[in-house]
Motif scaffolding. Structure first.
Motif, PDB file in Angstrom:
ATOM      1  N   GLY A   1       6.419  -1.120  12.602  1.00 57.59           N
ATOM      2  CA  GLY A   1       7.678  -0.515  12.165  1.00 57.59           C
ATOM      3  C   GLY A   1       7.901  -0.623  10.673  1.00 57.59           C
ATOM      4  N   ASP A   2       7.135  -1.493  10.003  1.00 59.71           N
ATOM      5  CA  ASP A   2       7.247  -1.602   8.543  1.00 59.71           C
ATOM      6  C   ASP A   2       6.471  -0.480   7.874  1.00 59.71           C
ATOM      7  OD1 ASP A   2       8.767  -3.898   8.754  1.00 59.71           O
ATOM      8  OD2 ASP A   2       7.076  -5.264   8.432  1.00 59.71           O
ATOM      9  N   MET A   3       6.875  -0.163   6.643  1.00 57.00           N
ATOM     10  CA  MET A   3       6.194   0.904   5.910  1.00 57.00           C
ATOM     11  C   MET A   3       6.120   0.537   4.435  1.00 57.00           C
ATOM     12  SD  MET A   3       7.117   4.974   5.795  1.00 57.00           S
ATOM     13  CE  MET A   3       8.635   4.818   4.868  1.00 57.00           C
ATOM     14  N   LEU A   4       5.000   0.883   3.825  1.00 56.47           N
ATOM     15  CA  LEU A   4       4.793   0.648   2.399  1.00 56.47           C
ATOM     16  C   LEU A   4       4.527   1.992   1.726  1.00 56.47           C
ATOM     17  CD1 LEU A   4       4.216  -1.253  -0.055  1.00 56.47           C
ATOM     18  CD2 LEU A   4       1.837  -1.355   0.738  1.00 56.47           C
ATOM     19  N   TYR A   5       5.284   2.297   0.673  1.00 55.48           N
ATOM     20  CA  TYR A   5       5.035   3.516  -0.105  1.00 55.48           C
ATOM     21  C   TYR A   5       4.305   3.139  -1.390  1.00 55.48           C
ATOM     22  CZ  TYR A   5       5.794   7.027  -3.667  1.00 55.48           C
ATOM     23  OH  TYR A   5       5.600   7.902  -4.697  1.00 55.48           O
ATOM     24  N   LEU A   6       3.253   3.901  -1.708  1.00 54.84           N
ATOM     25  CA  LEU A   6       2.492   3.670  -2.934  1.00 54.84           C
ATOM     26  C   LEU A   6       2.399   4.957  -3.746  1.00 54.84           C
ATOM     27  CD1 LEU A   6      -0.461   1.549  -1.498  1.00 54.84           C
ATOM     28  CD2 LEU A   6       1.443   0.715  -2.888  1.00 54.84           C
ATOM     29  N   PRO A   7       2.823   4.921  -5.009  1.00 57.66           N
ATOM     30  CA  PRO A   7       2.622   6.071  -5.890  1.00 57.66           C
ATOM     31  C   PRO A   7       1.143   6.202  -6.236  1.00 57.66           C
ATOM     32  CG  PRO A   7       4.310   4.562  -6.753  1.00 57.66           C
ATOM     33  CD  PRO A   7       3.571   3.840  -5.674  1.00 57.66           C
ATOM     34  N   PRO A   8       0.745   7.330  -6.839  1.00 56.78           N
ATOM     35  CA  PRO A   8      -0.655   7.506  -7.241  1.00 56.78           C
ATOM     36  C   PRO A   8      -1.114   6.406  -8.201  1.00 56.78           C
ATOM     37  CG  PRO A   8       0.549   9.576  -7.412  1.00 56.78           C
ATOM     38  CD  PRO A   8       1.563   8.508  -7.143  1.00 56.78           C
ATOM     39  N   HIS A   9      -2.394   6.058  -8.055  1.00 56.68           N
ATOM     40  CA  HIS A   9      -3.088   5.128  -8.956  1.00 56.68           C
ATOM     41  C   HIS A   9      -2.573   3.689  -8.911  1.00 56.68           C
ATOM     42  CE1 HIS A   9      -3.903   9.154 -10.845  1.00 56.68           C
ATOM     43  NE2 HIS A   9      -5.124   8.692 -10.626  1.00 56.68           N
ATOM     44  N   VAL A  10      -1.830   3.334  -7.875  1.00 50.80           N
ATOM     45  CA  VAL A  10      -1.485   1.925  -7.676  1.00 50.80           C
ATOM     46  C   VAL A  10      -2.590   1.306  -6.818  1.00 50.80           C
ATOM     47  CG1 VAL A  10       0.136   0.305  -6.627  1.00 50.80           C
ATOM     48  CG2 VAL A  10       0.997   2.266  -7.906  1.00 50.80           C
ATOM     49  N   ALA A  11      -3.268   0.300  -7.365  1.00 53.95           N
ATOM     50  CA  ALA A  11      -4.369  -0.340  -6.647  1.00 53.95           C
ATOM     51  C   ALA A  11      -3.828  -1.091  -5.432  1.00 53.95           C
ATOM     52  CB  ALA A  11      -5.108  -1.288  -7.580  1.00 53.95           C
ATOM     53  N   HIS A  12      -4.557  -1.025  -4.317  1.00 51.34           N
ATOM     54  CA  HIS A  12      -4.090  -1.711  -3.111  1.00 51.34           C
ATOM     55  C   HIS A  12      -5.260  -2.121  -2.226  1.00 51.34           C
ATOM     56  CE1 HIS A  12      -4.021   2.666  -2.437  1.00 51.34           C
ATOM     57  NE2 HIS A  12      -4.298   2.429  -1.156  1.00 51.34           N
ATOM     58  N   ASP A  13      -5.015  -3.176  -1.451  1.00 52.08           N
ATOM     59  CA  ASP A  13      -6.035  -3.714  -0.548  1.00 52.08           C
ATOM     60  C   ASP A  13      -5.334  -4.169   0.718  1.00 52.08           C
ATOM     61  OD1 ASP A  13      -8.421  -4.618   0.473  1.00 52.08           O
ATOM     62  OD2 ASP A  13      -8.379  -6.532  -0.611  1.00 52.08           O
ATOM     63  N   GLY A  14      -5.708  -3.580   1.855  1.00 57.64           N
ATOM     64  CA  GLY A  14      -5.094  -3.920   3.136  1.00 57.64           C
ATOM     65  C   GLY A  14      -6.095  -4.590   4.060  1.00 57.64           C
TER      66      GLY A  14
ATOM     67  N   VAL B   1     -10.818  -1.376   3.848  1.00 59.70           N
ATOM     68  CA  VAL B   1     -11.756  -0.511   3.114  1.00 59.70           C
ATOM     69  C   VAL B   1     -11.936  -1.000   1.680  1.00 59.70           C
ATOM     70  CG1 VAL B   1     -11.274   1.500   4.565  1.00 59.70           C
ATOM     71  CG2 VAL B   1      -9.918   1.128   2.490  1.00 59.70           C
ATOM     72  N   GLY B   2     -11.496  -2.232   1.413  1.00 58.02           N
ATOM     73  CA  GLY B   2     -11.671  -2.804   0.089  1.00 58.02           C
ATOM     74  C   GLY B   2     -10.562  -2.386  -0.854  1.00 58.02           C
ATOM     75  N   PRO B   3     -10.394  -3.125  -1.951  1.00 57.88           N
ATOM     76  CA  PRO B   3      -9.379  -2.753  -2.949  1.00 57.88           C
ATOM     77  C   PRO B   3      -9.727  -1.427  -3.613  1.00 57.88           C
ATOM     78  CG  PRO B   3     -10.748  -4.552  -3.761  1.00 57.88           C
ATOM     79  CD  PRO B   3     -11.126  -4.356  -2.329  1.00 57.88           C
ATOM     80  N   HIS B   4      -8.793  -0.506  -3.613  1.00 57.82           N
ATOM     81  CA  HIS B   4      -9.048   0.837  -4.147  1.00 57.82           C
ATOM     82  C   HIS B   4      -7.733   1.452  -4.612  1.00 57.82           C
ATOM     83  CE1 HIS B   4      -7.638   1.566  -0.059  1.00 57.82           C
ATOM     84  NE2 HIS B   4      -7.381   2.823  -0.405  1.00 57.82           N
ATOM     85  N   PHE B   5      -7.797   2.691  -5.097  1.00 53.71           N
ATOM     86  CA  PHE B   5      -6.579   3.421  -5.460  1.00 53.71           C
ATOM     87  C   PHE B   5      -6.742   4.860  -4.990  1.00 53.71           C
ATOM     88  CE2 PHE B   5      -9.440   4.295  -8.951  1.00 53.71           C
ATOM     89  CZ  PHE B   5      -9.186   5.609  -9.280  1.00 53.71           C
ATOM     90  N   ASP B   6      -5.621   5.522  -4.794  1.00 53.27           N
ATOM     91  CA  ASP B   6      -5.613   6.940  -4.425  1.00 53.27           C
ATOM     92  C   ASP B   6      -4.998   7.735  -5.565  1.00 53.27           C
ATOM     93  OD1 ASP B   6      -6.629   6.613  -1.711  1.00 53.27           O
ATOM     94  OD2 ASP B   6      -4.690   5.689  -1.271  1.00 53.27           O
ATOM     95  N   SER B   7      -5.394   8.975  -5.702  1.00 59.94           N
ATOM     96  CA  SER B   7      -4.852   9.830  -6.763  1.00 59.94           C
ATOM     97  C   SER B   7      -3.633  10.606  -6.277  1.00 59.94           C
ATOM     98  CB  SER B   7      -5.927  10.803  -7.250  1.00 59.94           C
ATOM     99  OG  SER B   7      -6.407  11.579  -6.178  1.00 59.94           O
ATOM    100  N   TYR B   8      -3.107  10.229  -5.119  1.00 62.02           N
ATOM    101  CA  TYR B   8      -1.951  10.909  -4.540  1.00 62.02           C
ATOM    102  C   TYR B   8      -1.007   9.858  -3.939  1.00 62.02           C
ATOM    103  CZ  TYR B   8      -5.168  10.177  -0.671  1.00 62.02           C
ATOM    104  OH  TYR B   8      -6.058   9.604   0.219  1.00 62.02           O
ATOM    105  N   ASP B   9       0.228  10.273  -3.660  1.00 58.10           N
ATOM    106  CA  ASP B   9       1.190   9.397  -3.004  1.00 58.10           C
ATOM    107  C   ASP B   9       0.744   9.116  -1.570  1.00 58.10           C
ATOM    108  OD1 ASP B   9       3.899   9.875  -4.865  1.00 58.10           O
ATOM    109  OD2 ASP B   9       2.576  11.615  -4.747  1.00 58.10           O
ATOM    110  N   VAL B  10       1.139   7.952  -1.040  1.00 59.53           N
ATOM    111  CA  VAL B  10       0.811   7.656   0.356  1.00 59.53           C
ATOM    112  C   VAL B  10       1.891   6.747   0.947  1.00 59.53           C
ATOM    113  CG1 VAL B  10      -0.653   5.670  -0.254  1.00 59.53           C
ATOM    114  CG2 VAL B  10      -1.008   6.836   1.935  1.00 59.53           C
TER     115      VAL B  10
END
Length: 343
Positions: free
Chosen positions: A142-155, A89-98
């Motif tokens: 089985g792997d997992m990535l935790y991202l705090p709010p406002h960390v930019a990410h691209d999958g 979905v392109g490089p973006h950030f979320d305003s919440y934990d994920v």
């Protein structure tokens, strides 16, 4: 993972929130989708997103339940993405934990703690204009990535049929919480008879400043507000808890086709487990329990209040004997489809 066929079938249903993202050029469309409108797994650069899957599939509900080390009031939902090769979905950030759980296939993740979060203009998606990756990983099943709010990410999906399950969190603003709390306080004023009294000022003197709000009115309003103790958080918390227990807007509840009578319901409680409907939300404030926006322990007998407290804590009620379900919030919730017996 849930099979691609099952996910595509779910994306065709009216009660499932789904979106289809395509790259090159970027496009975004909302479901429900016909099966023909979703690209084949062999096609590249597409992603199908299905929101709130805990309400539609037991596997998603099970995995979301693993995250109850975090308060229910903060947990939002589980989203599933299935993608073709290169999908994202392109490089973006979320305003919440994920939490991003890789369920099948591999996905490459690039992240950045950059401060520049400006977005590209004129796009249907919120894509960062200047994304500069600082870290990179490939997640396998089985792997997992935790991202705090406002960390930019691209999958980016590295395999056809790549599935990533995302556990998202609620992050309401203080403005939102206080507005909802105030609104419910305003509703509760109906239950205070003394506020029905009319304002009077028999000792009001003649004034040379008729345009000014009278001092006596200000004085009496101040006294009433002090009695209401609006400065105390305790007065806001029930309304805020009720608000946070409200189901999602798209939630839909069907009552039982052949509802049990109160007597039959009481007997059933003694031999069967009772569960919240997958779209039901239950939260507690001390010994008060709120279900789908309502205080369900208010004016209830001790055994009914206890049943609700167990439902709130365990998300299930083991067989339990109660005096009677007649005229109780527990029976009303069953009739509304908020609670269901095990099959």
């Amino acid at each position: 993972p849930i099979s691609a066929e099952e996910l595509i079938e779910l994306a065709s249903q009216d009660n499932v929130e789904s979106r289809l993202v395509k790259a090159g050029p970027w496009s975004l469309s909302s479901g429900p989708f016909s099966k023909k409108s979703i690209p084949a797994l062999s096609k590249s650069n597409w992603t199908l997103l299905l929101q709130g899957m805990e309400a539609h599939h037991p596997a998603a509900a099970k995995i979301l339940s693993w995250f109850r080390f975090i308060p229910d009031a903060r947990l939002d939902d589980l989203m599933i993405s299935i993608a073709g090769l290169g999908g994202g979905v392109g490089p973006h950030f979320d305003s919440y934990d994920v939490f991003l759980i890789q369920m099948s296939g591999k996905r490459q993740w690039k992240i950045s703690e950059q401060k520049n979060l400006s977005l590209k203009p004129n796009l249907p998606l919120k894509i960062l204009q200047h994304f500069k990756a600082q870290h990179e990983w490939v997640l396998e099943p089985g792997d997992m990535l935790y991202l705090p709010p406002h960390v930019a990410h691209d999958g980016i999906a590295l395999d056809a049929g790549c599935q990533t399950w995302s556990v998202g969190f609620r992050s309401p603003s203080f403005k939102e919480l206080l507005q909802e709390g105030l609104w419910r306080i305003a509703e509760s004023l109906e239950n205070i008879p003394e506020l029905e009294q009319k304002f009077t000022d028999p000792l009001q003197k003649a004034t040379a400043n008729a345009e000014q709000l009278p001092e006596e009115l200000i004085k009496q309003i101040s006294l009433k507000l002090n009695k209401l103790q609006l400065g105390h958080a305790d007065h806001f918390l029930p309304g805020i808890t009720a608000y946070l227990s409200e189901p999602k807007q798209q939630a839909f509840f069907d009552g039982p086709i052949k509802p049990l009578s109160p007597t039959q319901f009481t007997k059933n409680l003694g031999v069967k487990k009772l569960f919240p409907h997958p779209q039901t939300r239950i939260l507690s404030l001390s010994n008060k329990v709120f279900c789908n926006g309502e205080n369900v322990t208010k004016n209830q007998a001790k055994d009914i209040a206890k049943a609700w407290q167990i439902l709130s804590a365990k998300k299930a009620l083991s067989p339990l004997k109660i005096a009677s379900a007649q005229n109780t919030s527990l029976y009303d919730a069953y009739l509304a489809g908020w609670l269901v017996f095990e099959l």
